[in-house]
Structure formats: structure tokens, C-alpha cells
Design a protein around this motif. Structure first.
Motif, mmCIF file in Angstrom:
data_model
loop_
_atom_site.group_PDB
_atom_site.id
_atom_site.type_symbol
_atom_site.label_atom_id
_atom_site.label_comp_id
_atom_site.label_asym_id
_atom_site.label_seq_id
_atom_site.Cartn_x
_atom_site.Cartn_y
_atom_site.Cartn_z
ATOM 1 N N TYR A 35 0.816 -1.214 0.000
ATOM 2 C CA TYR A 35 0.000 0.000 0.000
ATOM 3 C C TYR A 35 0.851 1.266 0.000
ATOM 4 O O TYR A 35 0.350 2.366 -0.276
ATOM 5 C CB TYR A 35 -0.993 0.011 1.171
ATOM 6 C CG TYR A 35 -0.389 0.100 2.556
ATOM 7 C CD1 TYR A 35 0.105 1.308 3.059
ATOM 8 C CD2 TYR A 35 -0.358 -1.008 3.398
ATOM 9 C CE1 TYR A 35 0.641 1.397 4.332
ATOM 10 C CE2 TYR A 35 0.175 -0.934 4.680
ATOM 11 C CZ TYR A 35 0.672 0.270 5.144
ATOM 12 O OH TYR A 35 1.195 0.349 6.413
ATOM 13 N N PRO B 186 -3.224 2.799 6.803
ATOM 14 C CA PRO B 186 -3.896 2.982 5.506
ATOM 15 C C PRO B 186 -5.408 2.776 5.623
ATOM 16 O O PRO B 186 -5.885 1.877 6.334
ATOM 17 C CB PRO B 186 -3.272 1.874 4.650
ATOM 18 C CG PRO B 186 -2.988 0.770 5.628
ATOM 19 C CD PRO B 186 -2.641 1.448 6.933
ATOM 20 N N ILE C 40 -3.361 7.374 3.375
ATOM 21 C CA ILE C 40 -2.443 6.871 4.384
ATOM 22 C C ILE C 40 -2.281 7.961 5.436
ATOM 23 O O ILE C 40 -1.893 9.089 5.112
ATOM 24 C CB ILE C 40 -1.064 6.511 3.800
ATOM 25 C CG1 ILE C 40 -1.192 5.326 2.836
ATOM 26 C CG2 ILE C 40 -0.086 6.147 4.915
ATOM 27 C CD1 ILE C 40 0.126 4.925 2.198
ATOM 28 N N GLN D 172 -3.193 8.705 -2.300
ATOM 29 C CA GLN D 172 -2.608 8.019 -3.451
ATOM 30 C C GLN D 172 -3.043 8.708 -4.745
ATOM 31 O O GLN D 172 -4.235 8.933 -4.983
ATOM 32 C CB GLN D 172 -3.055 6.563 -3.465
ATOM 33 C CG GLN D 172 -2.643 5.754 -4.675
ATOM 34 C CD GLN D 172 -1.159 5.452 -4.721
ATOM 35 O OE1 GLN D 172 -0.412 6.182 -5.367
ATOM 36 N NE2 GLN D 172 -0.740 4.390 -4.047
ATOM 37 N N THR E 44 -8.767 -0.284 0.905
ATOM 38 C CA THR E 44 -8.286 -1.205 1.929
ATOM 39 C C THR E 44 -9.410 -2.154 2.320
ATOM 40 O O THR E 44 -10.583 -1.896 2.062
ATOM 41 C CB THR E 44 -7.795 -0.436 3.161
ATOM 42 O OG1 THR E 44 -8.777 0.538 3.546
ATOM 43 C CG2 THR E 44 -6.484 0.282 2.865
#
Length: 295
Positions: free
Chosen positions: A23, A109, A114, A129, A270
Motif C-alpha cells: 500500500y 492505511p 495513508i 494516493q 483497503t
């Protein structure tokens, strides 16, 4: 040869021996940083790119007008403590002559986000991201050769391609870096004429988003120029090299291949429990009414 053409002849990097969680791979924009004193910064331009073993970081208080002495950028070996789940960095040289972020990172995450917590409780950073899928490449610059004299010397830097986004770092030439060895505060050194501002700016960290055009850089003159990915070749030992002009002089840069995945899926979501998924679906008319993907 263009780098994209050269990479087609490279072996795909195995992901089985990855020390970092997957991740962490990709390109991240900092959405915010909140401090222990209740203050939050949502305006500073900050990007973090992560390859298999190294990180690239750029921080500018203003995209175009950050004073030379206040710019931040670096490349460093990434160290993952799997037991404590802490991320830290070994930085040999950076734009600044001192380490300004000494604490390791405690990471959590969730979704495309994050959260990075300082163990001391000093701050928490919210990273988003930016990459979705595509080419994932990490090249680590470790040596440079002066073409005319054929003299070789160590030099730090690297390139990360994460889907459509790119980050490039090139440290100062050794004779330039030596002039900063006894300097701890850049602003004082520039004002006291201990060092010329142009030598400080010699350290390059550049970010190109959605192509090769540079949007952000420690070298403001490079903004809106194209990141150079030409004149690459592979020698008999498998080293990737590039002929490049630095300060009007031709050099051969030597890179090691850290990561090559021609079609990598960067993590945008996630996992959670079945009951949590059921809860979200049940309450989505309220919870998701205004929810959108934020990068």
C-alpha cells in the motif's frame, strides 16, 4: 534510447521479497498536516513517491515562490520495521543541510489515504494516493562519470515512475556539496554570503504529473519544462546509464534498477470486515450522500 523503450528489455521485478507493504507503493500528495497545537496546514505543496527501497520527497510552501533557503526535497533509503510497523529513512544528502523530519512514521492505511502519525504525537499527515495503474519503475542514481576526463564519483538521486506520475532527484555535484558541509541553516548562510544561492538550488527534486512536464521543483527554472528521459542505454554489466548535461558539462549517470513492473495496480482501497461493509451499505443514503474520491 528513450527510457520507456529500454525498460521493455528489463526483467520484471519480483514482488515476493518486498519488505515494504504494497500500500506504500506509488505517488502520494499530502492533503493536510495537523499539529499537536491544534493548527492544520492544507496549502503547502508536498509529494511523496515510493519505490521498492527508496523514497522521494518534495515540499514547497508556495508552488512557484518558495524562497530558495526554505525549499525541501530529498531521496533516501526506506527502512521498514515490521515489528513496530514504523517507516524511517536513511538520507545521505538532501536539499537542506539538516534533517528536518527526524521522527519515524507510524502509518495507517484506509481507502486511498495513508495517515502518518509521529510517534511523539507532534503531528499527523494525511496522504492521498495519486496513481491508479500502469508502469511502475524505480531507478536509483549512484554514480556519475565526467565524460571528458572519465573521472567517476558517487552521486545520489533517482527516478520513480508511478503510472502517469514521475519524480526525479539529482543531488549536487560533489564539489558543490562540499561547500555546504559546515552549514546548518541555509538562510543564514546565504544572507552572510557564506554560499551563493545558486549552489543551494543545485539540488534538484522535480515532480511531473500526468506526463513528463514538470509542475513542481526545487529548481524553479525547470517548471513547465520536460523531464529528460532520453539518451539512456544499458551497458554489458546490466547498468542503466544516461548521458546528461549538468551545468553545461556532459556526464554519464549510472542507475541501478530498483523496481520494474510494466502494469502495476496501485492500491486505492483497503479491506474491512463483512459487517462493516454491510453497515456502510445499510447507511449509505446518509454516509455516502456527499462522499467523493479525494486525491
Amino acid at each position: 534510447m528513450n527510457l520507456f523503450e529500454l525498460l521493455k528489455s528489463c526483467s520484471v521485478t519480483s514482488l515476493e521479497d518486498m519488505q515494504l507493504p504494497t500500500y506504500l507503493m506509488g505517488s502520494f500528495r499530502r492533503k493536510s498536516i495537523s499539529f499537536f497545537n491544534g493548527l492544520t496546514d492544507e496549502k503547502t505543496t508536498v509529494y511523496w513517491f515510493q519505490s521498492k527501497s527508496f523514497s522521494i520527497d518534495l515540499r514547497l510552501s508556495d508552488p512557484m515562490y518558495t524562497p530558495i533557503s526554505e525549499r525541501q526535497g530529498w531521496i533516501g533509503d526506506t527502512i521498514w520495521d515490521s515489528e513496530k510497523e514504523l517507516l524511517s529513512w536513511n538520507i545521505r544528502e538532501s536539499y537542506q543541510p539538516r534533517i528536518q523530519w527526524p521522527e519515524p512514521a507510524k502509518l495507517f492505511p484506509i481507502g486511498n489515504c495513508i495517515l502518518e502519525f509521529a510517534p511523539s504525537g507532534a503531528y499527523v499527515e494525511d496522504w492521498r494516493q495519486q496513481s491508479s495503474s500502469g508502469l511502475f519503475c524505480g531507478l536509483r542514481l549512484y554514480q556519475t562519470e565526467h565524460l571528458h576526463s572519465q573521472q567517476k564519483f558517487a552521486m545520489d538521486g533517482g527516478l520513480i515512475i508511478a503510472g502517469e506520475h514521475l519524480a526525479y532527484v539529482q543531488s549536487r555535484l560533489p564539489f558543490v556539496q562540499q561547500q555546504l558541509e559546515n552549514i546548518s541553516v541555509l538562510n543564514d548562510a546565504i544572507q552572510n554570503q557564506q554560499i551563493d544561492a545558486s549552489l543551494v538550488e543545485n539540488y534538484q527534486v522535480s515532480i511531473a504529473l500526468n506526463g513528463q512536464t514538470i509542475q513542481f521543483s526545487t529548481q524553479s527554472c525547470l517548471v513547465n519544462t520536460t523531464l529528460d528521459l532520453d539518451n539512456f542505454e544499458m551497458d554489458k554489466l546490466g547498468n542503466i546509464t544516461q548521458i546528461k548535461e549538468i551545468e553545461g558539462v556532459l556526464y554519464r549517470l549510472y542507475f541501478s534498477l530498483d523496481m520494474y513492473q510494466p502494469d502495476f495496480q496501485f492500491e486505492q482501497q483497503t479491506s474491512t470486515t463483512a459487517s462493516a461493509q454491510q453497515w456502510l451499505d445499510q447507511e449509505k443514503s446518509h454516509l455516502l450522500k456527499h462522499a467523493v474520491i479525494v486525491k
